[in-house]
Design a protein around this motif. Structure first.
Motif, PDB file in Angstrom:
ATOM      1  N   ASP A  74       0.161  -6.056  12.723  1.00 17.80           N
ATOM      2  CA  ASP A  74       1.315  -5.967  13.619  1.00 17.80           C
ATOM      3  C   ASP A  74       2.439  -6.908  13.181  1.00 17.80           C
ATOM      4  OD1 ASP A  74       0.319  -4.402  16.334  1.00 17.80           O
ATOM      5  OD2 ASP A  74      -1.292  -5.386  15.241  1.00 17.80           O
ATOM      6  N   SER A  80       5.385   2.785  16.157  1.00 20.29           N
ATOM      7  CA  SER A  80       3.993   2.625  16.569  1.00 20.29           C
ATOM      8  C   SER A  80       3.564   3.883  17.306  1.00 20.29           C
ATOM      9  CB  SER A  80       3.820   1.397  17.470  1.00 20.29           C
ATOM     10  OG  SER A  80       4.577   1.526  18.651  1.00 20.29           O
ATOM     11  N   PHE A 112       0.342   3.322  13.406  1.00 24.75           N
ATOM     12  CA  PHE A 112       1.743   3.335  12.997  1.00 24.75           C
ATOM     13  C   PHE A 112       2.041   4.580  12.176  1.00 24.75           C
ATOM     14  CE2 PHE A 112       0.159  -0.975  13.353  1.00 24.75           C
ATOM     15  CZ  PHE A 112       1.054  -1.539  14.255  1.00 24.75           C
ATOM     16  N   LEU A 166       8.676  -0.506  17.515  1.00 22.19           N
ATOM     17  CA  LEU A 166       7.929  -1.741  17.286  1.00 22.19           C
ATOM     18  C   LEU A 166       8.714  -2.959  17.759  1.00 22.19           C
ATOM     19  CD1 LEU A 166       6.576  -1.022  13.716  1.00 22.19           C
ATOM     20  CD2 LEU A 166       5.209  -1.260  15.758  1.00 22.19           C
ATOM     21  N   CYS A 168       6.892  -6.275  18.074  1.00 21.15           N
ATOM     22  CA  CYS A 168       6.081  -6.826  17.000  1.00 21.15           C
ATOM     23  C   CYS A 168       6.811  -7.934  16.276  1.00 21.15           C
ATOM     24  CB  CYS A 168       5.715  -5.724  15.987  1.00 21.15           C
ATOM     25  SG  CYS A 168       4.662  -4.455  16.693  1.00 21.15           S
TER      26      CYS A 168
END
Length: 240
Positions: free
Chosen positions: A192, A213, A219, A236, A239
């Protein structure tokens, strides 16, 4: 007949391995130190390399690192008396494909080699393209349209893996195995964190996102976000 390069400084161990593998149909070449092994690997391009972790002249992990810098993608199996988890992880992270601790049975070594050799070879394109995203495998450069993108080595490997599988949902387990060379799934947010950094570089301000994601899966990298048949995804943004 698969060509094996064995890099092992102990002559008795090397003779036993060479004899056992030869009996099983492998063609075995032997190097007794790291420098000789690196030179032989570069010259002969074996199908698979077996090397001891601790070698005279040049450490086994340095040999692997040099081969990967040369873009040699043939599988490498590391042999070592070092049995700790950190030692195994270091060998895999350096670029090894498998890790076998000493002592070991020759039948297991042969089975591991056969498994490595069954892995499909990646295609030989020199430039990968997904939409406006372009990765030059020779120069190791990335562009999105007119914009140059600077990536770290692990980010390059991660992007290459995703571009080869664009439109495919990739699980964290797949990424840990194929990009980080883990043979197990550790309790870590490593994927991640790297994915978040990669997305911030690939998806610039005002650009259509390409990395998403996939909720409950992993992903995906795809050309556009407008495909009506694409799986439900979320960005994302949380992240990294």
């Amino acid at each position: 007949m698969a060509k094996v390069l064995l890099i092992e400084d102990d002559s008795e161990t090397a003779e036993a391995i060479a004899a056992g593998l030869t009996d099983r149909g492998f063609e075995v070449d032997w190097a007794s130190n790291g420098i000789e092994g690196l030179n032989k690997a570069r010259a002969s391009q074996p199908d698979v390399v077996i090397l001891d972790r601790q070698l005279p002249g040049m450490d086994g992990l340095d040999v692997i690192w040099s081969l990967r810098q040369d873009r040699m993608r043939k599988p490498v199996l590391v042999l070592s008396a070092l049995t700790g988890v950190e030692d195994r992880v270091r060998g895999l992270r350096t670029g090894g494909d498998d890790y076998l601790t000493k002592p070991f049975a020759l039948v297991e070594l042969a089975a591991r080699l056969e498994a490595l050799l069954r892995r499909p070879a990646e295609t030989r394109e020199t430039v990968l393209r997904v939409g406006a995203l372009e990765l030059d495998l020779i120069e190791r450069t990335v562009r999105r349209g007119d914009r140059q993108i600077t990536l770290l080595p692990r980010e390059l490997r991660l992007l290459e893996y995703m571009m080869r599988r664009s439109g495919q949902s990739l699980t964290r387990a797949m990424l840990l195995k194929d990009v980080w060379n883990y043979n197990f799934v550790p309790d870590t947010n490593l994927v991640d964190v790297h994915m978040g950094r990669l997305r911030h570089k690939v998806d610039g301000p005002g650009e259509t996102p390409m990395i998403y994601s996939v909720r409950g899966v992993g992903f995906i990298l795809r050309e556009t976000a407008s495909n009506p048949h694409a799986p439900a995804t979320s960005s994302l943004s949380g992240c990294g």
